[in-house]
Design an enzyme around this catalytic site. Structure first.
Site, short mmCIF file in Angstrom:
data_model
loop_
_atom_site.label_atom_id
_atom_site.label_comp_id
_atom_site.label_asym_id
_atom_site.label_seq_id
_atom_site.Cartn_x
_atom_site.Cartn_y
_atom_site.Cartn_z
N ARG A 15 0.85 -1.19 0.00
CA ARG A 15 0.00 0.00 0.00
C ARG A 15 0.89 1.25 0.00
O ARG A 15 1.98 1.25 0.57
CB ARG A 15 -0.91 0.02 1.22
CG ARG A 15 -1.93 1.17 1.17
CD ARG A 15 -2.70 1.34 2.47
NE ARG A 15 -3.57 2.50 2.36
CZ ARG A 15 -4.10 3.13 3.40
NH1 ARG A 15 -3.84 2.73 4.63
NH2 ARG A 15 -4.88 4.20 3.21
N HIS A 16 0.40 2.31 -0.61
CA HIS A 16 1.12 3.58 -0.67
C HIS A 16 1.29 4.20 0.72
O HIS A 16 0.61 3.84 1.69
CB HIS A 16 0.37 4.57 -1.56
CG HIS A 16 -1.02 4.87 -1.07
ND1 HIS A 16 -1.28 5.77 -0.04
CD2 HIS A 16 -2.23 4.38 -1.45
CE1 HIS A 16 -2.57 5.83 0.17
NE2 HIS A 16 -3.17 4.99 -0.66
N ARG A 65 0.08 8.92 -5.42
CA ARG A 65 0.43 8.44 -4.08
C ARG A 65 1.06 7.05 -4.14
O ARG A 65 1.94 6.73 -3.34
CB ARG A 65 -0.80 8.46 -3.17
CG ARG A 65 -2.00 7.62 -3.60
CD ARG A 65 -3.19 7.96 -2.71
NE ARG A 65 -4.40 7.18 -2.93
CZ ARG A 65 -5.38 7.55 -3.73
NH1 ARG A 65 -5.28 8.66 -4.45
NH2 ARG A 65 -6.49 6.81 -3.84
N GLU A 89 -7.22 2.55 -6.82
CA GLU A 89 -8.16 2.32 -5.72
C GLU A 89 -9.59 2.19 -6.26
O GLU A 89 -9.87 2.55 -7.42
CB GLU A 89 -8.07 3.49 -4.73
CG GLU A 89 -8.99 3.40 -3.51
CD GLU A 89 -8.71 2.18 -2.63
OE1 GLU A 89 -9.02 1.06 -3.09
OE2 GLU A 89 -8.23 2.36 -1.50
N HIS A 157 -3.44 0.27 -3.44
CA HIS A 157 -4.24 1.02 -2.47
C HIS A 157 -4.95 0.06 -1.51
O HIS A 157 -5.18 -1.11 -1.85
CB HIS A 157 -5.27 1.87 -3.21
CG HIS A 157 -4.65 2.75 -4.26
ND1 HIS A 157 -4.30 4.05 -4.03
CD2 HIS A 157 -4.29 2.49 -5.55
CE1 HIS A 157 -3.76 4.57 -5.12
NE2 HIS A 157 -3.74 3.64 -6.06
#
Length: 231
Positions: A15-16, A65, A89, A157
């Site tokens: 995940r970012h 992101r 996402e 995401h």
């Protein structure tokens, strides 16, 4: 069995880092929010650990992101980042850009559904099936692009990865998901199943929502030491 395991592909699903909107408790969906200073530091901290896994490829959502987080990882690995919009996402329709406080005040029942993972209530949101289909297709392509025994990284995401892990490991999609949320720069590790039979999922779950903070505490490795990340 050791020879079999040596030929198994591994996926690292990351995940970012934290965004400015994460810090504001604002719903992002596919809005292109930028990393906060905390998020950039998280990406820099996780990069050496991911590099230690010696990935052959780094793919990322095209939202900044994720792409900026992936750039830290790729630099540590000596690789280039390939971006793919299928790793984005969940699209969250009319609620993108809304803070949780605003959402709860305006639509309390719907907000309760949202925070408990029942996102089908969100007007204009992508469906679970749509998200699962694009993530599965992309991650299958990524895995097939590396040789047996190699590792590939996908930066994506939180909600999208939760759907992807359930689909890849169990072959299911549920709302709400049995999987919890992932911390910013938390990651899952999946490995191909040895001696897989027809109809069985390709992947097994090795780790879920691991962080460098957790690994540092367990291993005493100062390279990964930091304050605990926010979710």
């Amino acid at each position: 069995m050791s020879d079999l395991r040596a030929g198994l592909r591994t996926l690292v699903l990351l995940r970012h880092g934290q965004t400015t909107w994460n810090a504001e408790h604002r719903i992002q969906g596919q809005v292109d929010a930028e990393l906060s200073a905390t998020g950039r530091a998280q990406a820099a901290r996780v990069a050496p650990y991911v590099a230690s896994l010696r990935p052959a490829l780094v793919w990322s959502s095209d939202l900044q992101r994720a792409a900026v987080t992936a750039s830290h990882v790729a630099e540590a690995c000596g690789l280039a980042v390939h971006t793919d919009e299928r790793l984005r996402e969940f699209g969250l329709g009319e609620r993108e850009g809304t803070t949780h406080a605003e959402y709860a005040a305006a639509h309390p029942a719907e907000h309760e559904d949202f925070v408990t993972g029942r996102w089908s209530s969100v007007p204009g949101a992508e469906t679970l099936t749509e998200v699962r289909t694009r993530l599965e297709a992309c991650l299958d392509e990524l895995a097939d692009a590396v040789a047996p025994g190699e590792t590939a990284v996908a930066v994506s995401h939180g909600a999208a990865l939760r759907v992807a892990v359930e689909a890849l490991v169990a072959g299911t999609q549920t709302e709400p998901s049995a999987y919890g949320g992932m911390h910013n720069c938390g990651f899952a590790v999946l490995q191909e199943r040895p001696l897989r039979r027809e109809g069985e999922p390709r992947w097994r779950l090795v780790a879920y929502n691991r962080t460098v903070e957790e690994l540092s505490a367990a291993q005493g490795d100062p390279r990964f030491a930091s304050a605990r990340a926010t979710g």
